[in-house]
Design an enzyme around this catalytic site. Structure first.
Site, PDB file in Angstrom:
ATOM      1  N   GLU A   1     -10.631   1.031  -9.922  1.00  0.00           N
ATOM      2  CA  GLU A   1     -11.514  -0.001  -9.357  1.00  0.00           C
ATOM      3  C   GLU A   1     -12.778  -0.196 -10.192  1.00  0.00           C
ATOM      4  O   GLU A   1     -13.431  -1.230 -10.111  1.00  0.00           O
ATOM      5  CB  GLU A   1     -11.848   0.334  -7.902  1.00  0.00           C
ATOM      6  CG  GLU A   1     -10.623   0.136  -7.022  1.00  0.00           C
ATOM      7  CD  GLU A   1     -10.905   0.220  -5.543  1.00  0.00           C
ATOM      8  OE1 GLU A   1     -12.072   0.345  -5.148  1.00  0.00           O
ATOM      9  OE2 GLU A   1      -9.932   0.165  -4.768  1.00  0.00           O
TER      10      GLU A   1
ATOM     11  N   CYS B   1       0.860  -1.170   0.000  1.00  0.00           N
ATOM     12  CA  CYS B   1       0.000   0.000   0.000  1.00  0.00           C
ATOM     13  C   CYS B   1       0.906   1.232   0.000  1.00  0.00           C
ATOM     14  O   CYS B   1       1.719   1.407   0.923  1.00  0.00           O
ATOM     15  CB  CYS B   1      -0.884   0.005   1.245  1.00  0.00           C
ATOM     16  SG  CYS B   1      -1.908   1.477   1.377  1.00  0.00           S
TER      17      CYS B   1
END
Ligand code: DGL
Length: 277
Positions: free
Chosen positions: A155, A73
């Site tokens: 996404e 991340c």
């Protein structure tokens, strides 16, 4: 040899680009993936909150007896460095975020020392890339730009070179970096490698793009090899156990997007409250 799994964590699904790279470079390794899908995005949160969440993720992975951890991340990697992470791990074991591996690659590849970084708001605000680059190449210049709209676009699968909306958004984010004539660009959020071709196209001149998970996994492989920690057992490996803090309903389609293949493993929903804060 060591046949324990490698732990990977992210605020949600971006860390799947690290899983993709692990499957390519270390296909015999098993993986435990923690995606905090119930609490993402992290990129708009404060440093303290991100550190608190990252601690929980690391503790969760440790309970699964992993032999190494990748903080896949970008946001976590900028606020929790390797030294601070070792305190949470409670023992000396291979741990890597993406900032240092990506920076080492960028500094090695950049001919003119003009390095751009795109990442989440929290990651850019941290100044972590500037510090990391200056430690390696003091004369190099770093130009960062926060790109909060890119994560939802990725996404939603809006990643193709002919996607007009993503192109427009990228033009807006990349223009200030192009003005600075960057020669290298760090994709400082683990979602962004999915936009690789489109970013290349929008830049329109020769800029070296750095996928941070490619660098992180390559460094991890070197470390595990040196320490004799690779899985050399005959169990085949390559399995991924996914743990998500939100309902895994759409996860299969997200995996297909990120891994360009099947999940190839069990997907489990976990209750974040069950992990010590
Ligand atoms: N994968 C995360 C990162 O690299 C996604 C962004 C977020 O949670 O805000 O920063």
């Amino acid at each position: 040899m060591n046949n324990k799994p490698i732990g990977v964590f992210d605020s949600g699904v971006g860390g799947l680009t690290a899983v993709r790279e692990l499957k390519k470079l270390l296909p015999d390794e098993n993986i435990v993936y923690f995606g905090d899908t119930g609490r993402n995005p992290y990129g708009t949160r404060s440093k303290n909150t991100i550190i608190k969440y990252a601690k929980q993720a690391v503790r969760f992975l440790m309970k699964h007896d992993v032999k190494a951890v990748i903080a896949a991340c970008g946001t976590v990697s900028t606020v929790l460095d390797e030294k601070a992470a070792l305190d949470i791990l409670g023992k000396d074991m291979p741990y890597t975020g993406i900032v240092l591996p990506a920076t080492r690659t960028a500094c090695a590849m950049s001919a003119g020392g003009r390095i751009g970084v795109i990442a989440t708001t929290a990651a850019i605000r941290s100044g972590a890339y500037g510090r990391a680059v200056r430690a390696i190449s003091p004369s190099a210049k770093v130009f960062g730009n926060a790109c909060p709209l890119l994560v939802p676009l990725v996404e939603n699968g809006m990643i193709g070179v002919d996607n007009k909306i993503s192109r427009l958004v990228l033009e807006m984010y990349l223009r200030p970096l192009m003005k600075e004539e960057i020669d290298t660009l760090i994709l400082g959020c683990t979602h962004f490698p999915l936009l690789y071709d489109l970013i290349n196209d929008v830049l329109g001149y020769d800029v070296t793009l750095i996928d941070p998970c490619v660098s992180a996994v390559a460094e991890l492989k070197t470390g595990l090899t040196k320490q004799g920690m690779l899985n050399e057992s005959a169990d085949g490996g390559g399995r991924v156990n996914y743990f998500l803090t939100d309902s895994p309903e759409n996860f299969e389609s997200v995996v297909a997007l990120f891994l360009r293949g099947e999940a190839n493993g069990k997907i489990t929903h976990i209750d974040i409250e069950s992990i010590d804060a």
